[in-house]
Scaffold this motif. Structure first.
Motif, PDB file in Angstrom:
ATOM      1  N   ALA A  23       0.825  -1.216   0.000  1.00  0.00           N
ATOM      2  CA  ALA A  23       0.000   0.000   0.000  1.00  0.00           C
ATOM      3  C   ALA A  23       0.856   1.263   0.000  1.00  0.00           C
ATOM      4  O   ALA A  23       0.341   2.372   0.177  1.00  0.00           O
ATOM      5  N   GLY A  24       2.181   1.102  -0.189  1.00  0.00           N
ATOM      6  CA  GLY A  24       3.066   2.247  -0.290  1.00  0.00           C
ATOM      7  C   GLY A  24       3.692   2.687   1.011  1.00  0.00           C
ATOM      8  O   GLY A  24       4.304   3.761   1.066  1.00  0.00           O
ATOM      9  N   GLY A  25       3.557   1.877   2.059  1.00  0.00           N
ATOM     10  CA  GLY A  25       4.098   2.249   3.351  1.00  0.00           C
ATOM     11  C   GLY A  25       5.456   1.638   3.634  1.00  0.00           C
ATOM     12  O   GLY A  25       6.015   0.901   2.809  1.00  0.00           O
ATOM     13  N   TYR A  26       5.969   1.946   4.805  1.00  0.00           N
ATOM     14  CA  TYR A  26       7.277   1.481   5.255  1.00  0.00           C
ATOM     15  C   TYR A  26       7.104   0.653   6.521  1.00  0.00           C
ATOM     16  O   TYR A  26       6.283   0.986   7.386  1.00  0.00           O
ATOM     17  N   VAL A  27       7.879  -0.411   6.632  1.00  0.00           N
ATOM     18  CA  VAL A  27       7.910  -1.224   7.849  1.00  0.00           C
ATOM     19  C   VAL A  27       9.359  -1.465   8.218  1.00  0.00           C
ATOM     20  O   VAL A  27      10.149  -1.915   7.381  1.00  0.00           O
ATOM     21  N   LEU A  50       8.351  -3.991  15.601  1.00  0.00           N
ATOM     22  CA  LEU A  50       8.246  -3.246  14.341  1.00  0.00           C
ATOM     23  C   LEU A  50       7.494  -1.930  14.452  1.00  0.00           C
ATOM     24  O   LEU A  50       6.712  -1.701  15.382  1.00  0.00           O
ATOM     25  N   LEU A  51       7.766  -1.083  13.473  1.00  0.00           N
ATOM     26  CA  LEU A  51       7.027   0.141  13.220  1.00  0.00           C
ATOM     27  C   LEU A  51       6.577   0.120  11.776  1.00  0.00           C
ATOM     28  O   LEU A  51       7.381  -0.123  10.880  1.00  0.00           O
ATOM     29  N   ALA A  52       5.291   0.386  11.549  1.00  0.00           N
ATOM     30  CA  ALA A  52       4.735   0.516  10.205  1.00  0.00           C
ATOM     31  C   ALA A  52       4.088   1.891  10.082  1.00  0.00           C
ATOM     32  O   ALA A  52       3.371   2.314  10.995  1.00  0.00           O
ATOM     33  N   SER A  53       4.356   2.578   8.984  1.00  0.00           N
ATOM     34  CA  SER A  53       3.764   3.907   8.793  1.00  0.00           C
ATOM     35  C   SER A  53       3.944   4.318   7.335  1.00  0.00           C
ATOM     36  O   SER A  53       4.444   3.546   6.519  1.00  0.00           O
ATOM     37  N   ASN A  54       3.565   5.557   7.040  1.00  0.00           N
ATOM     38  CA  ASN A  54       3.850   6.087   5.706  1.00  0.00           C
ATOM     39  C   ASN A  54       5.274   6.646   5.679  1.00  0.00           C
ATOM     40  O   ASN A  54       5.941   6.777   6.715  1.00  0.00           O
ATOM     41  N   GLU A  55       5.744   6.989   4.497  1.00  0.00           N
ATOM     42  CA  GLU A  55       7.130   7.453   4.370  1.00  0.00           C
ATOM     43  C   GLU A  55       7.395   8.776   5.093  1.00  0.00           C
ATOM     44  O   GLU A  55       8.404   8.898   5.796  1.00  0.00           O
ATOM     45  N   LEU A  74       6.247  10.086   7.796  1.00  0.00           N
ATOM     46  CA  LEU A  74       6.266  10.005   9.254  1.00  0.00           C
ATOM     47  C   LEU A  74       7.296   9.014   9.786  1.00  0.00           C
ATOM     48  O   LEU A  74       7.640   9.058  10.972  1.00  0.00           O
ATOM     49  N   HIS A  75       7.772   8.122   8.938  1.00  0.00           N
ATOM     50  CA  HIS A  75       8.479   6.943   9.433  1.00  0.00           C
ATOM     51  C   HIS A  75       9.752   7.279  10.197  1.00  0.00           C
ATOM     52  O   HIS A  75       9.965   6.788  11.314  1.00  0.00           O
ATOM     53  N   HIS A  76      10.595   8.086   9.630  1.00  0.00           N
ATOM     54  CA  HIS A  76      11.894   8.341  10.255  1.00  0.00           C
ATOM     55  C   HIS A  76      11.727   9.013  11.617  1.00  0.00           C
ATOM     56  O   HIS A  76      12.393   8.640  12.597  1.00  0.00           O
ATOM     57  N   GLY A  77      10.820   9.999  11.704  1.00  0.00           N
ATOM     58  CA  GLY A  77      10.606  10.702  12.962  1.00  0.00           C
ATOM     59  C   GLY A  77      10.028   9.804  14.037  1.00  0.00           C
ATOM     60  O   GLY A  77      10.443   9.856  15.207  1.00  0.00           O
ATOM     61  N   GLY A 124      21.546   1.994  14.437  1.00  0.00           N
ATOM     62  CA  GLY A 124      21.124   1.183  13.292  1.00  0.00           C
ATOM     63  C   GLY A 124      20.688   2.077  12.171  1.00  0.00           C
ATOM     64  O   GLY A 124      20.378   3.243  12.373  1.00  0.00           O
ATOM     65  N   SER A 125      20.620   1.552  10.995  1.00  0.00           N
ATOM     66  CA  SER A 125      20.195   2.317   9.835  1.00  0.00           C
ATOM     67  C   SER A 125      18.798   1.886   9.442  1.00  0.00           C
ATOM     68  O   SER A 125      18.418   0.737   9.631  1.00  0.00           O
ATOM     69  N   ASP A 126      18.022   2.825   8.917  1.00  0.00           N
ATOM     70  CA  ASP A 126      16.622   2.555   8.585  1.00  0.00           C
ATOM     71  C   ASP A 126      16.530   1.499   7.504  1.00  0.00           C
ATOM     72  O   ASP A 126      17.363   1.383   6.630  1.00  0.00           O
ATOM     73  N   LYS A 127      15.458   0.706   7.584  1.00  0.00           N
ATOM     74  CA  LYS A 127      15.251  -0.375   6.617  1.00  0.00           C
ATOM     75  C   LYS A 127      13.766  -0.527   6.365  1.00  0.00           C
ATOM     76  O   LYS A 127      12.996  -0.767   7.278  1.00  0.00           O
ATOM     77  N   SER A 128      13.373  -0.320   5.126  1.00  0.00           N
ATOM     78  CA  SER A 128      11.960  -0.495   4.801  1.00  0.00           C
ATOM     79  C   SER A 128      11.749  -1.891   4.278  1.00  0.00           C
ATOM     80  O   SER A 128      10.689  -2.390   4.273  1.00  0.00           O
TER      81      SER A 128
END
Length: 271
Positions: free
Chosen positions: A226-230, A245-250, A252-255, A267-271
Motif C-alpha cells: 500500500a506504499g508504506g514502510y515497515v 516493528l514500526l509501520a507507517s507512511n514514508e 512520518l516513518h523516520h521521525g 542502526g540504519s533505517d530499513k523499509s
C-alpha cells in the motif's frame, strides 16, 4: 475489482470458511460469559477448530506446502520453498471478552519471503489482501497508506504488553514520547488488523514489540504493497522475524522511529 491469483483465491476462501465458524462460536460465547464454565477453554477450542479448517482447506489446494501455525507449530511440507503462516484467531482476548474485533490471518511464504497475505475480520466482513508486486486491497478496493505528513495530526495504533510479557518500562517510555508528539494512540487488540488498518490509511502508523510471525507476516506485506514502510524497531533485523516493528507512511516513518528507539541504540533505517 482486484484480479486475484489462484493461490490468493484459495487463501480468501479458507479465511472466510474459518471466519464463519468463528462467528458461530462468538455467538455462543455470550451464553458462556454468564456461566461458571471454562470460557478460556471454549475460546481455545474455537481457535483450534479454526486452525483445523484452515489446514484442511489450504492442504487440499496445495498439499505439498508446509505450515507455521500459532497452535500447531512447524509442519514440514514436501515443497520446502513454500509454507503457510497462519493465525486462526488474532485477537483472542477480544474474542474471550465478547469484543467484536478479531481476525483470521494467512500469509504465504516463498523461499523465506512473504508473497501473499490475507487478513479477514469475520464480524465486520472486512477482507484485506495483498500480493507482492500486485498491491493491497480492501474488499477489492485498492489501498494506499495515509498521506499525513505531520506527526501532530497522526493517530497511531499499538499493543500494550500485558502481565508476564514484554518490557513494560521500555513501552511506557516509548508511549510517553509518542503521546507528546501525535494526535492520538489506540490499542485495538489485534496486530494483524492494526497493520491492515495502516495499509488502509485508518491508522497513520503502528508499533509493537514481541510479536510472532503469524501476527504480522500478512500485514507487513499489506503495508508495503500500500506504499508504506515497515522497519524493525532496532532497524537491523527483518521485522517479521524480529516481531518488533514500526509501520507507517514514508513522511512520518523516520521521525516516529527516532522517538521509539531507546537512547543509545543505533542502526540504519530499513523499509
Amino acid at each position: 475489482m482486484a484480479l486475484r491469483s489462484p493461490v490468493l483465491n484459495v487463501m480468501v476462501m479458507a479465511a472466510e470458511k474459518a471466519g464463519r465458524k468463528l462467528v458461530r462460536d462468538f455467538g455462543e460465547l455470550e451464553q458462556l460469559q454468564v456461566s461458571i464454565k471454562g470460557v478460556g477453554d471454549f475460546v481455545s477450542a474455537a481457535d483450534l477448530k479454526a486452525e483445523k479448517i484452515l489446514r484442511a482447506e489450504l492442504s487440499k489446494a496445495r498439499p505439498s506446502f508446509g505450515f507455521l501455525l500459532e497452535e500447531g507449530g512447524v509442519v514440514e511440507g514436501s515443497d520446502t520453498e513454500h509454507r503457510w503462516i497462519i493465525d486462526p484467531l488474532d485477537g483472542t482476548t477480544n474474542f474471550l471478552h465478547g469484543i467484536p474485533h478479531f481476525a483470521v490471518s494467512i500469509a504465504l511464504e516463498r523461499a523465506g519471503e512473504v508473497v501473499a497475505g490475507v487478513t479477514y475480520n469475520p464480524i465486520t466482513n472486512e477482507l484485506f489482501t495483498a500480493e507482492k508486486g500486485g498491491g493491497a486491497f480492501f474488499n477489492d478496493r485498492r489501498l494506499r497508506v495515509s498521506g499525513r505528513r505531520k506527526a501532530d495530526e497522526a493517530v497511531l495504533g499499538t499493543g500494550i504488553p500485558h502481565k508476564g510479557r514484554g518490557e513494560h518500562p521500555v513501552f511506557v517510555r516509548q508511549l510517553q514520547r509518542i503521546m507528546n508528539t501525535v494526535a492520538g494512540v489506540r490499542r485495538m487488540g489485534s496486530a494483524s488488523l492494526d497493520l491492515a488498518w495502516v495499509a488502509a490509511g485508518r491508522f497513520d502508523g503502528f508499533w509493537e514489540a514481541h510479536l510472532s510471525p503469524w501476527d504480522v507476516a500478512a500485514g507487513v506485506l499489506m503495508v508495503r504493497e500500500a506504499g508504506g514502510y515497515v522497519s524493525s524497531l532496532d532497524t537491523t533485523a527483518d521485522p517479521v522475524a524480529s516481531g518488533n516493528l514500526l509501520a507507517s507512511n514514508e513522511p512520518l516513518h523516520h521521525g516516529l522511529l527516532a522517538l521509539l528507539k531507546e537512547p543509545g541504540s543505533s542502526g540504519s533505517d530499513k523499509s
